[in-house]
Scaffold this motif. Structure first.
Motif, PDB file in Angstrom:
ATOM      1  N   TYR A  38      -4.197   8.813  -6.177  1.00 43.26           N
ATOM      2  CA  TYR A  38      -5.480   8.321  -5.444  1.00 43.26           C
ATOM      3  C   TYR A  38      -4.987   7.285  -4.542  1.00 43.26           C
ATOM      4  N   PRO A  39      -4.068   7.316  -3.791  1.00 44.90           N
ATOM      5  CA  PRO A  39      -3.441   6.044  -2.161  1.00 44.90           C
ATOM      6  C   PRO A  39      -3.830   6.542  -1.311  1.00 44.90           C
ATOM      7  N   SER A  40      -4.571   4.723  -0.847  1.00 39.16           N
ATOM      8  CA  SER A  40      -4.870   5.049  -0.041  1.00 39.16           C
ATOM      9  C   SER A  40      -3.953   3.860   1.082  1.00 39.16           C
ATOM     10  N   TYR A  41      -3.038   4.622   1.486  1.00 37.25           N
ATOM     11  CA  TYR A  41      -1.961   4.461   2.805  1.00 37.25           C
ATOM     12  C   TYR A  41      -2.456   2.409   4.077  1.00 37.25           C
ATOM     13  N   PHE A  42      -1.618   1.943   3.492  1.00 35.44           N
ATOM     14  CA  PHE A  42      -2.074   1.101   4.025  1.00 35.44           C
ATOM     15  C   PHE A  42      -0.768   0.761   5.396  1.00 35.44           C
ATOM     16  N   LEU A  43       0.713   0.908   5.344  1.00 36.08           N
ATOM     17  CA  LEU A  43       1.674   1.056   6.315  1.00 36.08           C
ATOM     18  C   LEU A  43       2.362   1.562   6.147  1.00 36.08           C
ATOM     19  N   ARG A  44       2.549   2.603   6.713  1.00 36.39           N
ATOM     20  CA  ARG A  44       3.846   3.498   6.712  1.00 36.39           C
ATOM     21  C   ARG A  44       3.830   4.086   5.289  1.00 36.39           C
ATOM     22  N   GLY A  45       5.190   3.738   4.343  1.00 40.90           N
ATOM     23  CA  GLY A  45       4.026   5.182   2.922  1.00 40.90           C
ATOM     24  C   GLY A  45       4.285   3.838   2.255  1.00 40.90           C
ATOM     25  N   PHE A  46       3.712   2.798   2.543  1.00 45.78           N
ATOM     26  CA  PHE A  46       2.838   1.477   1.067  1.00 45.78           C
ATOM     27  C   PHE A  46       1.097   1.995   1.487  1.00 45.78           C
ATOM     28  N   ALA A  47       1.282   1.885  -0.224  1.00 43.37           N
ATOM     29  CA  ALA A  47       0.073   2.103  -0.438  1.00 43.37           C
ATOM     30  C   ALA A  47      -0.485   1.519  -1.820  1.00 43.37           C
ATOM     31  N   VAL A  48      -2.285   1.745  -2.037  1.00 41.15           N
ATOM     32  CA  VAL A  48      -3.077   1.386  -3.179  1.00 41.15           C
ATOM     33  C   VAL A  48      -2.814   2.175  -3.725  1.00 41.15           C
ATOM     34  N   GLY A  50      -2.521   4.429  -7.543  1.00 40.72           N
ATOM     35  CA  GLY A  50      -3.029   4.527  -9.836  1.00 40.72           C
ATOM     36  C   GLY A  50      -1.580   5.205 -10.029  1.00 40.72           C
ATOM     37  N   TYR A  51      -1.670   4.216 -10.626  1.00 41.19           N
ATOM     38  CA  TYR A  51       0.476   5.145 -11.701  1.00 41.19           C
ATOM     39  C   TYR A  51      -0.014   4.758 -12.728  1.00 41.19           C
ATOM     40  N   PRO A  52       0.641   5.096 -14.104  1.00 43.58           N
ATOM     41  CA  PRO A  52       0.646   4.569 -15.448  1.00 43.58           C
ATOM     42  C   PRO A  52       0.995   3.431 -15.747  1.00 43.58           C
ATOM     43  N   ASP A  53       2.209   2.934 -15.066  1.00 37.06           N
ATOM     44  CA  ASP A  53       2.617   1.793 -15.205  1.00 37.06           C
ATOM     45  C   ASP A  53       2.245   0.737 -14.243  1.00 37.06           C
ATOM     46  N   VAL A  54       1.986  -0.226 -15.155  1.00 37.32           N
ATOM     47  CA  VAL A  54       1.870  -1.605 -14.311  1.00 37.32           C
ATOM     48  C   VAL A  54       1.668  -2.740 -14.674  1.00 37.32           C
ATOM     49  N   PRO A  55       2.798  -2.981 -14.897  1.00 37.62           N
ATOM     50  CA  PRO A  55       3.949  -4.329 -15.375  1.00 37.62           C
ATOM     51  C   PRO A  55       3.104  -5.523 -14.987  1.00 37.62           C
ATOM     52  N   PRO A  56       3.203  -6.824 -15.635  1.00 34.44           N
ATOM     53  CA  PRO A  56       2.676  -7.577 -15.207  1.00 34.44           C
ATOM     54  C   PRO A  56       3.324  -9.264 -14.244  1.00 34.44           C
ATOM     55  N   TYR A  57       4.817  -8.042 -13.552  1.00 37.68           N
ATOM     56  CA  TYR A  57       5.689  -8.129 -12.396  1.00 37.68           C
ATOM     57  C   TYR A  57       5.956  -6.992 -11.834  1.00 37.68           C
ATOM     58  N   PRO A  58       6.536  -8.089 -10.585  1.00 41.64           N
ATOM     59  CA  PRO A  58       6.633  -6.939  -9.364  1.00 41.64           C
ATOM     60  C   PRO A  58       8.171  -5.642 -10.075  1.00 41.64           C
ATOM     61  N   ALA A  59       7.150  -4.659  -9.231  1.00 45.87           N
ATOM     62  CA  ALA A  59       8.128  -3.145 -10.343  1.00 45.87           C
ATOM     63  C   ALA A  59       8.445  -1.977  -9.737  1.00 45.87           C
ATOM     64  N   SER A  60       7.307  -2.021  -8.644  1.00 43.38           N
ATOM     65  CA  SER A  60       7.184  -0.647  -7.711  1.00 43.38           C
ATOM     66  C   SER A  60       8.472  -0.616  -6.660  1.00 43.38           C
ATOM     67  N   HIS A  61       8.953   0.216  -5.782  1.00 37.56           N
ATOM     68  CA  HIS A  61       9.830   0.416  -4.608  1.00 37.56           C
ATOM     69  C   HIS A  61       9.248  -0.407  -3.602  1.00 37.56           C
ATOM     70  N   GLY A  62       7.182  -0.561  -3.560  1.00 42.18           N
ATOM     71  CA  GLY A  62       7.229  -1.884  -2.670  1.00 42.18           C
ATOM     72  C   GLY A  62       5.355  -1.638  -2.559  1.00 42.18           C
ATOM     73  N   CYS A  63       4.989  -0.151  -3.164  1.00 40.76           N
ATOM     74  CA  CYS A  63       3.276  -0.168  -3.384  1.00 40.76           C
ATOM     75  C   CYS A  63       2.769  -0.624  -3.774  1.00 40.76           C
TER      76      CYS A  63
END
Length: 88
Positions: A38-48, A50-63
């Protein structure tokens, strides 16, 4: 409008890969778009999305990762053109 919106756990880009600024949702995909849920893209390929792993620190490629269980609710609450603020 004077009301508190839901607060959702988020994990952004490591290290600092999520672009700071004010962006607008330009594309949405219901369900999966590759590995993004369920991505909502806001800049190029960056999006808000859902993902199975959401740790309490920066961990994504940018989303902005959010938990899978709340992804469709957030997707439904963010219409095309919505403002997305990314700040420290």
């Amino acid at each position: 409008h004077g009301k508190v919106a839901p607060t959702v756990a988020t994990s952004t880009g490591a290290p600092g890969n999520t672009p700071l600024g004010e962006w607008h949702v330009y594309r949405k995909v219901a369900g999966f778009d590759w590995v993004l849920y369920y991505p909502s893209y806001f800049l190029r390929g960056f999006a808000v999305h859902g993902y199975p792993d959401v740790p309490p620190y920066p961990a994504s490629h940018g989303c902005a990762r959010i938990p899978m269980w709340i992804a469709q609710t957030v997707y439904d609450a963010i219409p095309d053109g919505s403002v997305v603020y990314v700040y420290l």
